[in-house]
Write a protein that holds these residues in place. Structure first.
Motif, mmCIF file in Angstrom:
data_model
loop_
_atom_site.group_PDB
_atom_site.id
_atom_site.type_symbol
_atom_site.label_atom_id
_atom_site.label_comp_id
_atom_site.label_asym_id
_atom_site.label_seq_id
_atom_site.Cartn_x
_atom_site.Cartn_y
_atom_site.Cartn_z
ATOM 1 N N PHE A 160 0.850 -1.186 0.000
ATOM 2 C CA PHE A 160 0.000 0.000 0.000
ATOM 3 C C PHE A 160 0.888 1.240 0.000
ATOM 4 O O PHE A 160 1.992 1.223 0.558
ATOM 5 C CB PHE A 160 -0.917 -0.009 1.231
ATOM 6 C CG PHE A 160 -1.871 -1.168 1.235
ATOM 7 C CD1 PHE A 160 -3.119 -1.060 0.637
ATOM 8 C CD2 PHE A 160 -1.511 -2.388 1.796
ATOM 9 C CE1 PHE A 160 -3.987 -2.138 0.610
ATOM 10 C CE2 PHE A 160 -2.374 -3.473 1.778
ATOM 11 C CZ PHE A 160 -3.617 -3.344 1.174
ATOM 12 N N GLN A 176 -7.366 0.915 3.713
ATOM 13 C CA GLN A 176 -7.491 -0.133 2.689
ATOM 14 C C GLN A 176 -6.824 -1.426 3.140
ATOM 15 O O GLN A 176 -7.344 -2.520 2.918
ATOM 16 C CB GLN A 176 -6.876 0.335 1.365
ATOM 17 C CG GLN A 176 -7.596 1.527 0.746
ATOM 18 C CD GLN A 176 -7.028 2.863 1.211
ATOM 19 O OE1 GLN A 176 -6.346 2.952 2.228
ATOM 20 N NE2 GLN A 176 -7.336 3.912 0.445
ATOM 21 N N ASN A 177 -5.675 -1.278 3.795
ATOM 22 C CA ASN A 177 -4.946 -2.433 4.334
ATOM 23 C C ASN A 177 -5.777 -3.140 5.396
ATOM 24 O O ASN A 177 -5.904 -4.379 5.411
ATOM 25 C CB ASN A 177 -3.623 -1.937 4.915
ATOM 26 C CG ASN A 177 -2.627 -3.043 5.235
ATOM 27 O OD1 ASN A 177 -1.502 -2.753 5.647
ATOM 28 N ND2 ASN A 177 -3.010 -4.283 5.058
ATOM 29 N N TYR A 203 -9.080 -3.131 5.821
ATOM 30 C CA TYR A 203 -10.246 -3.823 5.273
ATOM 31 C C TYR A 203 -9.846 -5.058 4.474
ATOM 32 O O TYR A 203 -10.574 -6.059 4.458
ATOM 33 C CB TYR A 203 -11.099 -2.863 4.438
ATOM 34 C CG TYR A 203 -11.830 -1.876 5.301
ATOM 35 C CD1 TYR A 203 -12.783 -2.305 6.231
ATOM 36 C CD2 TYR A 203 -11.556 -0.510 5.232
ATOM 37 C CE1 TYR A 203 -13.447 -1.403 7.051
ATOM 38 C CE2 TYR A 203 -12.209 0.398 6.049
ATOM 39 C CZ TYR A 203 -13.160 -0.059 6.961
ATOM 40 O OH TYR A 203 -13.805 0.829 7.787
ATOM 41 N N GLU A 204 -8.673 -5.013 3.843
ATOM 42 C CA GLU A 204 -8.227 -6.195 3.103
ATOM 43 C C GLU A 204 -7.896 -7.348 4.042
ATOM 44 O O GLU A 204 -8.334 -8.482 3.805
ATOM 45 C CB GLU A 204 -7.015 -5.858 2.227
ATOM 46 C CG GLU A 204 -6.625 -7.017 1.330
ATOM 47 C CD GLU A 204 -5.503 -6.672 0.367
ATOM 48 O OE1 GLU A 204 -5.815 -6.246 -0.764
ATOM 49 O OE2 GLU A 204 -4.320 -6.829 0.748
#
Length: 214
Positions: free
Chosen positions: A192, A201-202, A204-205
């Protein structure tokens, strides 16, 4: 009672819950990663451990880093191996106390906690199912690899790193996937555009990944 101090978020399940064990980074404490707990699945029993070595003026470490060492950031391997084995033993203590499912144990580490989580899983694969390793890397000198590689076939790894990480070079993290591939371990690696931290984003991934594997 556990050897190590910890924070706990109970599971919504009455018995045999999957467990998520959090291992914080250098200079932090058990409250750091625990901030993720309210956003993670309710069925997870979450235990966030405090590392054993007190730092001055604040925070804790799983092992010392000698920043002034001539070869750069030199890790105290002896302390790291002691912490690796201490956490492995603590898992047994916590299982007796909380009666979680011993076959559904996920380690979630950040930075130094990731380095240690990888070492625990590969040294004691019978104690771990999943590893989420954020902003860390593989340190082979902390791992007692099994000669029988079939002992790793049940493991799942999610690792990630910031492409602009100023603390741990992303090139170090990029060696993790080839290392795990060589052991035929199921693994995912993501990058990221951030520094030494976890972007939304990290988060949620890895949350979605965990829901698929826990």
């Amino acid at each position: 009672m556990s050897t190590l101090k910890y924070n706990v978020r109970p599971s919504s399940l009455k018995e045999n819950a999957p467990v998520l064990i959090m291992l914080h980074g250098y200079g932090s404490d058990e409250n750091d990663l625990f901030s993720f707990a309210s956003e993670l699945p309710e069925e997870l029993l979450i235990l966030s451990l405090q590392a054993p070595y007190k730092l001055d003026p604040f925070g804790y470490a799983w092992y010392s880093i000698h920043f002034e060492a001539p070869q750069g950031k030199w890790n105290d391997t002896e302390q790291a191996i002691k912490s690796r084995d201490l956490v492995a033993g603590t898992l047994d203590e916590l299982q007796r106390e909380f009666k979680f499912n011993p076959d559904n144990v996920t380690l979630l580490g950040f930075s130094q906690g990731t380095i240690l989580s990888i070492a625990i899983a590969l040294t004691y694969p019978e104690k771990v199912k999943n590893v989420i390793g954020l902003s860390g890397y593989v340190s082979p000198d902390l791992i007692a690899l099994k000669k029988d590689r079939s002992q790793y076939k049940h493991l799942n790894f999610y690792t990630s790193h910031g492409s602009a990480d100023q603390v741990i070079p992303v090139d170090w993290a990029r060696q993790t996937k080839p290392f795990l591939d060589a052991l035929h371990i199921n693994n995912t690696y993501s990058e990221f555009p951030v520094g030494h931290g976890v972007s939304p984003q990290n988060f949620y991934e890895f949350k979605n990944w965990l829901q698929n594997y826990s």
